[in-house]
Design a protein around this motif. Structure first.
Motif, mmCIF file in Angstrom:
data_model
loop_
_atom_site.group_PDB
_atom_site.id
_atom_site.type_symbol
_atom_site.label_atom_id
_atom_site.label_comp_id
_atom_site.label_asym_id
_atom_site.label_seq_id
_atom_site.Cartn_x
_atom_site.Cartn_y
_atom_site.Cartn_z
ATOM 1 N N THR A 7 0.837 -1.201 0.000
ATOM 2 C CA THR A 7 0.000 0.000 0.000
ATOM 3 C C THR A 7 0.870 1.249 0.000
ATOM 4 O O THR A 7 0.603 2.203 -0.731
ATOM 5 N N GLU A 11 0.948 4.126 -2.888
ATOM 6 C CA GLU A 11 0.690 5.523 -2.541
ATOM 7 C C GLU A 11 1.867 6.420 -2.904
ATOM 8 O O GLU A 11 1.683 7.539 -3.378
ATOM 9 N N SER A 15 1.449 9.305 -5.723
ATOM 10 C CA SER A 15 1.487 10.672 -5.194
ATOM 11 C C SER A 15 2.034 11.683 -6.195
ATOM 12 O O SER A 15 1.787 12.878 -6.060
ATOM 13 N N PRO A 20 -3.999 11.340 -8.199
ATOM 14 C CA PRO A 20 -3.647 10.007 -7.695
ATOM 15 C C PRO A 20 -4.786 8.992 -7.802
ATOM 16 O O PRO A 20 -4.548 7.819 -8.076
ATOM 17 N N HIS A 24 -4.656 5.255 -9.631
ATOM 18 C CA HIS A 24 -5.107 3.977 -9.064
ATOM 19 C C HIS A 24 -6.078 3.290 -10.018
ATOM 20 O O HIS A 24 -5.976 2.084 -10.271
#
Length: 157
Positions: A7, A11, A15, A20, A24
């Motif tokens: 995770t 991230e 970022s 963002p 995803h």
């Protein structure tokens, strides 16, 4: 890569995207599990031929416990080493391409074992922000080039 490390890596990469959430979604939607991300914000990428890249990575992993993220493309023709932002602007190496500020790169989803098509992680990001030190990378490239040329014995590192 499992749990919070995975995770954190997702991230960290996402970022830098202008959106963002869209990054995803692209990783999930794209059948190859890739997204385009801008370089030059949290990292630059130095791209070297695979013939030099693999020996460089071998030397580098003998110098540090874990280098920063490393990508390779389809057929292992090129390898991309993630280095601090601004490195590309100062790099003078022959035969080395760079992705820095104003450029975009194809980035696969950072989950180990996920099939992503042509681009894949050799060393996925761990979410810590760890990058390869450009001076160590340069030293490893010189050592690898000398090894390939037969100028030094492999046991000297």
């Amino acid at each position: 890569m499992t749990g919070s490390r995975s995770t954190a890596a997702v991230e960290w990469l996402a970022s830098v995207a202008p959106d963002p959430g869209a990054c995803h979604a692209e990783w999930q939607r794209n059948p190859r599990g890739i997204a385009l991300l801008p370089a030059g914000r949290r990292w630059d990428v130095l791209i070297i031929p695979g013939t030099l890249g693999y020996p460089t990575l071998d030397v580098l992993t003998r110098l540090v416990d874990r280098p920063g993220p490393v990508l390779t493309d389809f057929g292992d023709a090129r390898m991309g080493f993630f280095v601090p932002p601004g490195t590309v602007e100062r790099w003078l190496g022959t035969g080395v391409r760079g992705a820095g500020n104003g450029t975009w790169i194809v980035v696969p989803y950072p989950e180990t074992g996920r099939v992503t098509g042509g681009t894949r992680w050799l060393i996925p990001p761990d979410g810590s922000g760890r990058l390869t030190d450009p001076l160590l990378l340069e030293m490893a490239m010189h050592e690898a080039a000398a090894l390939l040329a037969g100028d030094i014995d492999d046991g000297l590192v």
